[in-house]
Enzyme design. Structure first.
Site, mmCIF file in Angstrom:
data_model
loop_
_atom_site.group_PDB
_atom_site.id
_atom_site.type_symbol
_atom_site.label_atom_id
_atom_site.label_comp_id
_atom_site.label_asym_id
_atom_site.label_seq_id
_atom_site.Cartn_x
_atom_site.Cartn_y
_atom_site.Cartn_z
ATOM 1 N N GLU A 103 54.619 -32.283 4.662
ATOM 2 C CA GLU A 103 55.022 -31.918 5.793
ATOM 3 C C GLU A 103 55.917 -32.963 6.460
ATOM 4 O OE1 GLU A 103 50.653 -31.212 7.047
ATOM 5 O OE2 GLU A 103 51.547 -29.485 7.913
ATOM 6 N N GLU A 123 45.880 -27.598 1.633
ATOM 7 C CA GLU A 123 44.913 -27.913 2.818
ATOM 8 C C GLU A 123 43.904 -26.886 2.475
ATOM 9 O OE1 GLU A 123 48.012 -28.419 3.082
ATOM 10 O OE2 GLU A 123 48.462 -29.968 4.546
HETATM 11 N N1 T1G Z 1 42.888 -39.133 1.462
HETATM 12 C C1 T1G Z 1 41.980 -39.532 1.364
HETATM 13 N N2 T1G Z 1 41.470 -40.025 -0.039
HETATM 14 C C2 T1G Z 1 42.078 -39.450 -0.905
HETATM 15 C C3 T1G Z 1 43.203 -38.457 -0.950
HETATM 16 C C4 T1G Z 1 43.288 -38.035 0.751
HETATM 17 N N3 T1G Z 1 44.391 -37.134 0.713
HETATM 18 N N4 T1G Z 1 43.537 -37.940 -1.989
HETATM 19 C C5 T1G Z 1 43.103 -38.598 -3.025
HETATM 20 N N5 T1G Z 1 42.209 -39.505 -2.177
HETATM 21 C C6 T1G Z 1 41.256 -40.484 -3.162
HETATM 22 C C7 T1G Z 1 40.363 -39.723 -3.906
HETATM 23 O O1 T1G Z 1 39.168 -39.627 -3.014
HETATM 24 C C8 T1G Z 1 39.963 -41.072 -5.046
HETATM 25 O O2 T1G Z 1 39.173 -42.039 -4.317
HETATM 26 C C9 T1G Z 1 41.323 -41.473 -5.159
HETATM 27 O O3 T1G Z 1 42.174 -41.396 -3.885
HETATM 28 C C10 T1G Z 1 42.056 -40.923 -6.362
HETATM 29 O O4 T1G Z 1 42.035 -39.613 -6.278
HETATM 30 C C11 T1G Z 1 47.693 -32.837 8.293
HETATM 31 C C12 T1G Z 1 45.304 -31.760 7.082
HETATM 32 C C13 T1G Z 1 46.822 -36.641 -5.060
HETATM 33 C C14 T1G Z 1 46.538 -34.981 -6.957
HETATM 34 O O5 T1G Z 1 44.559 -32.404 -0.507
HETATM 35 O O6 T1G Z 1 44.917 -33.477 -4.792
HETATM 36 O O7 T1G Z 1 47.312 -33.409 4.683
HETATM 37 O O8 T1G Z 1 37.128 -41.719 -5.680
HETATM 38 O O9 T1G Z 1 40.661 -39.025 -8.384
HETATM 39 O O10 T1G Z 1 43.253 -37.237 -10.160
HETATM 40 O O11 T1G Z 1 48.289 -30.815 7.037
HETATM 41 O O12 T1G Z 1 43.699 -36.934 -5.141
HETATM 42 O O13 T1G Z 1 38.828 -43.504 -6.383
HETATM 43 O O14 T1G Z 1 37.791 -43.735 -4.261
HETATM 44 O O15 T1G Z 1 42.091 -37.078 -7.008
HETATM 45 O O16 T1G Z 1 45.141 -38.771 -9.551
HETATM 46 C C15 T1G Z 1 46.035 -32.665 1.659
HETATM 47 C C16 T1G Z 1 44.040 -34.436 -2.174
HETATM 48 C C17 T1G Z 1 45.116 -33.445 2.653
HETATM 49 C C18 T1G Z 1 45.485 -33.919 -1.811
HETATM 50 C C19 T1G Z 1 45.636 -37.425 -7.329
HETATM 51 N N6 T1G Z 1 46.227 -33.340 0.496
HETATM 52 N N7 T1G Z 1 44.342 -35.347 -3.434
HETATM 53 O O17 T1G Z 1 44.622 -37.047 -8.375
HETATM 54 O O18 T1G Z 1 43.166 -38.879 -8.281
HETATM 55 S S1 T1G Z 1 44.745 -32.883 4.246
HETATM 56 C C20 T1G Z 1 45.152 -33.119 -0.553
HETATM 57 C C21 T1G Z 1 44.701 -34.829 -4.600
HETATM 58 C C22 T1G Z 1 46.334 -32.750 4.739
HETATM 59 C C23 T1G Z 1 47.727 -32.054 6.995
HETATM 60 C C24 T1G Z 1 46.304 -31.872 6.117
HETATM 61 C C25 T1G Z 1 44.537 -35.981 -5.793
HETATM 62 C C26 T1G Z 1 45.754 -36.244 -6.319
HETATM 63 P P1 T1G Z 1 38.052 -42.858 -5.293
HETATM 64 P P2 T1G Z 1 41.802 -38.743 -7.524
HETATM 65 P P3 T1G Z 1 43.946 -37.929 -9.190
#
Ligand code: T1G
Length: 711
Positions: A103, A123
C-alpha cells in the site's frame, strides 16, 4: 528505523526494522520525517527502499492486539503524506512487499521491483482487508477484477505478473535491497522534474466493466462461494465497490476504514491473527537450543501407503530417499503408485515432467536394511504395521546398521515411543514422526519426544519437518500424542449419542455447522472404522474402569461396514465418496439401543456439539498440564492442519477461550454438568489447568473496567 540520504539529487529513504521492516510506529515516524528531509533538501525525487531481506512486509500485526496501529502517524496518514509529496516518489521493492508495504508502494508514483520479489495484499489471511488505501488504489491502478482477485485470494504476485498488470513499472535484475535501491535511484534520476499528475494513483478514474450492480453482484457471490464462511473477502468486494461509487477518493477511503474497523473488531480477525503467530511458534522447542544435524539423505522402512507417502515428502524436496521393504513386489507396487501420483499432478498442470523426473530420481529401493543405499542414511522413518514387536525388531536392526548420529524415527500413531526406543542402544537418537495420512498431502506432522530423545534429536526432527514443508508440532509421548488423544473423547461420545437417540447425520451436522470439514462419524468412515476397532482390540488397557466401552463401534466394524473402503460404514458410499444416510444403519442402531435397554430420545444439536467438543478441549488442557503439548496455540495448529478445524475459529483452544459463548468459565461448568449426566470416560474429568484458567478468566470478567484516564 528509517535513514535518509541524498544521492546526487535523489533522496533515498531506507526503512530498517528487522526482520521484515513491518510498518510499526517507529517506522511510520521515520517515513514521515524522511519525506520532510527530502523536501527540505530539495531532492528531485525520493526513493523508498527496505533494508535487509525485504521491502516492508506489512503493518506490524502485533500492534493490532493493543490498538497500536491507531497511534499517529497512522499508516493511512503516512500514505496520505506520500500521496501529497512535492516530488516524484519511487518504491524499490525486493523480498516480499506485502500488505501495508504494498500500500505504501501504491501511494508512490513509480514502482521498481526486483525480478525475484513478490508483492501482494494478504490481509484477508488475517481476517482483514487492506486498510491503508489498498482497496481504493489497487483497482484504480490495475482494474477492479484483478484487484479483487489479488485481495480476496491474498496470494502473492511475482514480478513478471506485477509488471503485466501495471503494478510494477520497472523490473530489475538485482535481488538484494542494496541493488534494487541503486536501480531505483538510477530510475528516479532519469525522471522528468516535478510530479507527473497521471502518476498519482488516487487521482485516477475507476471504470467498472459491465456496470456496478452486475459486476459487484457477481464479484460478491464469487467471493462468498470461495470464502469458506469468512467475512473479510465479502467486505473487500464492498470496499472496492465504494471505490467505484463514492463521490470522492476520500469518501472511498473512509468507507474502507469503516469496513476495516468492522473486521478488526471481529472474532474472525482475532482468530486468524492468533493462527498467524501460532504457526510461527510451533518450531520453537522450549528449553532446547541445540543445533540441528544436517539431513541430506533418508530411508523409509515399509513400502505401504504411509511409507510411500513419506518417501514422497523427501523426494518432493530433493532429498535422496531409499524405500526399504523385504518384498520386491511391494516395492514395485509402491514405486508405481508414487509415479502415478506424480503423473496425475503433471496431468493437472501442477507438476512439470522435469520435476517428476527429478523427484523419481531421488527415490531408490532396497530389500534389506544393510543395503548400502540404506545403511548410510542420516535419518530413518519406520512405517510398518502398527505392531509393537515388529517395530522393536526393526529398530534393533536399525541400531546395528545405522551410522552414529543417524536419527531413528517411528511413524507410529498409537504406540509408546520409549518401548520402541528400548530396542536400541541409542534411545537419545529415537523419536516419533507421526505423519498424517496421506503423508504427501497432509501438512501436519507430530514429532514425538521420547523420554530419552536428546535436544539435538528434537532440533533435527523439527528442522526436518520445516524442510519438508510440514507444520511440525512437538508432542510428548502418550497414547494418541496430541491430536488422536484429543479426538478419543470426541469420537467415543459420538457413539454414545447414536446409542442414546441420534442417527449419524444428527451427530455430524452440528459439528459441520461449527465449521469443521466433517463430523466424527464421517471422519471415521474416511479413515476406516477398523482403525479404532483394531486399537481397542490390540490395546484393551486403553479403557480403564471409568471408561464406558463403545460396543456399538465394535458392532458396526464386525458387521463389515468399515467406511468408504467398504462402500459402507456409518453412511452409505455405494454412489461415491459423499455420505448418504443409510436406513440399514438407523435400524441397526435402534436394535442396538433396544438390546442395551436404552430408551432413545431426541438430542439437541447443542448437546451433540457440547458432548463432542468439550471432551476435546478438556483433553487439550490435560495435554498442556502433562507437558504433552508445549503451548495452547500448538494444539490449535494440530487441529487446523490435521483435522480440518476452521481457521476462522482459530483452533479448538482459541474457540473455547474466545469464541464459544461464556468462554472458559462456562465451558468448565458445562463440562462438569455433562460429565455428571454422562460419566462415560475420564475425558469428562475436568483438567486442573482448565479449572484454574476458567477461574482466572472469571475473575478477569468480574473485575471492574479500568477508569478512563483523566485528561
Ligand atoms: N508484523 C509483525 N511481525 C511479522 C510480520 C508482520 N507483518 N510479518 C512477519 N512477522 C514476524 C513473524 O512473526 C516472525 O517473528 C518473523 O517476522 C519472521 O516471519 C494496514 C492491515 C513476510 C513472507 O500479512 O507473510 O499490512 O517468530 O517466520 O517465513 O492494510 O512473515 O521470528 O518472532 O513468517 O521468511 C500484512 C505477514 C499485515 C505478511 C516472511 N502482511 N508475514 O516469511 O518469516 S496486515 C502480512 C509473512 C497489513 C494493512 C494491513 C511472512 C513473510 P518471530 P516468518 P518468513
Amino acid at each position: 528505523m528509517a535513514t535518509f540520504k541524498l544521492i546526487g539529487r535523489v533522496g533515498l529513504l531506507k526503512i530498517s526494522s528487522p526482520p521484515v521492516n513491518a510498518l510499526g510506529l517507529a517506522v511510520r515516524k521515520g517515513i514521515v520525517d524522511g519525506i520532510a528531509q527530502a523536501e527540505k533538501a530539495g531532492a528531485k525525487a525520493l526513493v523508498l527502499a527496505g533494508d535487509g531481506v525485504t521491502f516492508p512486509a506489512g503493518a506490524d500485526i502485533a500492534e493490532f492486539a493493543t490498538g497500536g496501529h491507531r497511534t499517529q502517524p497512522t499508516l493511512g496518514e503516512v500514505i496520505e503524506r506520500l500521496d501529497k509529496a512535492s516530488m516524484p516518489t519511487v518504491a524499490a521493492m525486493h523480498g516480499t512487499a506485502l500488505g501495508g508495504g504494498l500500500e505504501v508502494a501504491l501511494a508512490c508514483h513509480w514502482r521498481v521491483m526486483s525480478k525475484a520479489a513478490k508483492c501482494g495484499l494478504p490481509e484477508v489471511h488475517l481476517g482483514l482487508l487492506p486498510g491503508a488505501g489498498g482497496t481504493q488504489r489497487l483497482p484504480r491502478l490495475i482494474g477492479c477484477a484483478p484487484a479483487i482477485k489479488i485481495m480476496t485470494s491474498g496470494a502473492p504476485l511475482g514480478a513478471a505478473e506485477a509488471a503485466k498488470l501495471g503494478l510494477a513499472d520497472e523490473v530489475v535484475a538485482a535481488v538484494d535491497g542494496e541493488g534494487v535501491a541503486e536501480a531505483a535511484v538510477g530510475f528516479a534520476e532519469a525522471l522528468a522534474d516535478g510530479v507527473d499528475p497521471s502518476r498519482v494513483v488516487s487521482a485516477r478514474p475507476l471504470e467498472v466493466e459491465g456496470g456496478v450492480e452486475a459486476f459487484f453482484g457477481a464479484a460478491r457471490e464469487g467471493a462468498r462461494k470461495a470464502a469458506k464462511g469468512e467475512l473479510a473477502p465479502l467486505l473487500i468486494v464492498d470496499a472496492v465497490r465504494a471505490a467505484a461509487e463514492a463521490p470522492s477518493f476520500e469518501a472511498g477511503l473512509s468507507r474502507e476504514s469503516e469496513l476495516f474497523a468492522q473486521l478488526a473488531a471481529g472474532p474472525e480477525a482475532r482468530a486468524l491473527q492468533h493462527v498467524f503467530f501460532a504457526e510461527r511458534q510451533i518450531s520453537k522447542v522450549v528449553g532446547v537450543d541445540a543445533p540441528p544435524r544436517p539431513i541430506e539423505s533418508a530411508a523409509v522402512i515399509g513400502a505401504g501407503t504411509m511409507g510411500g507417502g513419506i518417501a514422497m515428502c523427501f523426494a518432493n524436496k530433493g532429498i535422496p530417499v531409499t524405500l526399504v521393504d523385504k518384498s520386491p513386489e511391494a516395492l514395485e507396487t509402491r514405486i508405481g503408485g508414487i509415479r502415478a501420483a506424480y503423473e496425475a499432478n503433471v496431468a493437472k498442470g501442477k507438476l512439470s515432467e522435469d520435476k517428476l523426473g527429478a523427484r523419481m530420481r531421488c527415490i531408490s529401493t532396497a530389500t534389506s536394511l544393510d543395503d548400502p543405499a540404506c545403511s548410510t542414511a542420516d535419518l530413518y522413518v519406520e512405517a510398518v504395521f502398527e505392531r509393537l514387536e515388529l517395530k522393536k525388531a526393526i529398530f534393533k536392526e536399525l541400531d546395528a546398521i545405522a551410522k552414529p548420529g543417524a536419527l531413528l524415527c517411528t511413524n507410529t500413531s498409537t504406540l509408546d515411543i520409549d518401548k520402541i526406543a528400548s530396542a536400541t542402544s541409542r534411545p537419545q537418537d529415537v523419536c516419533g514422526t507421526h505423519f498424517f495420512s496421506p503423508a504427501n498431502i497432509m501438512p501436519l506432522l507430530e514429532n514425538v519426544r521420547g523420554s530419552a530423545s536428546s535436544g539435538e534429536t528434537l532440533a533435527t526432527v523439527m528442522a526436518m519437518g520445516k524442510k519438508l514443508g510440514k507444520k511440525a508440532v512437538l508432542a510428548g509421548n502418550c497414547f494418541g500424542f496430541i491430536g488422536n488423544r484429543m479426538i478419543e473423547g470426541y469420537c467415543r461420545e459420538s457413539y454414545f449419542l447414536l446409542e442414546e437417540g441420534c442417527v449419524p447425520r444428527d451427530v455430524d451436522a452440528p459439528v459441520r455447522a461449527l465449521g469443521l470439514a466433517m463430523g466424527p462419524l464421517q471422519m471415521q468412515d474416511l479413515a476406516g472404522i477398523d482403525i479404532g476397532y483394531n486399537i481397542r482390540k490390540d490395546q484393551p488397557d486403553l479403557y480403564g474402569p471409568a471408561d464406558r466401552y463403545p460396543l456399538l463401534a465394535d458392532r458396526i466394524a464386525e458387521a463389515g461396514r468399515l467406511g468408504q473402503k467398504t462402500k459402507a460404514g456409518w453412511y452409505d458410499y455405494a454412489a461415491g465418496r459423499n455420505p448418504v444416510d443409510d436406513p440399514w444403519v438407523a435400524d441397526f442402531i435402534e436394535k442396538f439401543s433396544a438390546e442395551q435397554g436404552v430408551t432413545r430420545r431426541a438430542i439437541s444439536a447443542e448437546e451433540v456439539l457440547d458432548r463432542c467438543m468439550l471432551p476435546m478441549v478438556n483433553e487439550g488442557f490435560k495435554c498442556l498440564e502433562e507437558g504433552i503439548a508445549q503451548r495452547e496455540s500448538d494444539i490449535d495448529i494440530v487441529f487446523l492442519y490435521g483435522y480440518g478445524f476452521p481457521r476462522r475459529l482459530g483452533g479448538p483452544m482459541h474457540w473455547a477461550r474466545h469464541i464459544r459463548e461464556g468462554g472458559l468459565p462456562k465451558l468448565a461448568a458445562d463440562l462438569q454438568r455433562y460429565g455428571a449426566e454422562h460419566p462415560n470416560g475420564t475425558y469428562w474429568t475436568p483438567s486442573a489447568l482448565l479449572l484454574e484458567e476458567a477461574a482466572v478468566a472469571a475473575e478477569a470478567e468480574a473485575a471492574p473496567e479500568p477508569a478512563a484516564a483523566t485528561a
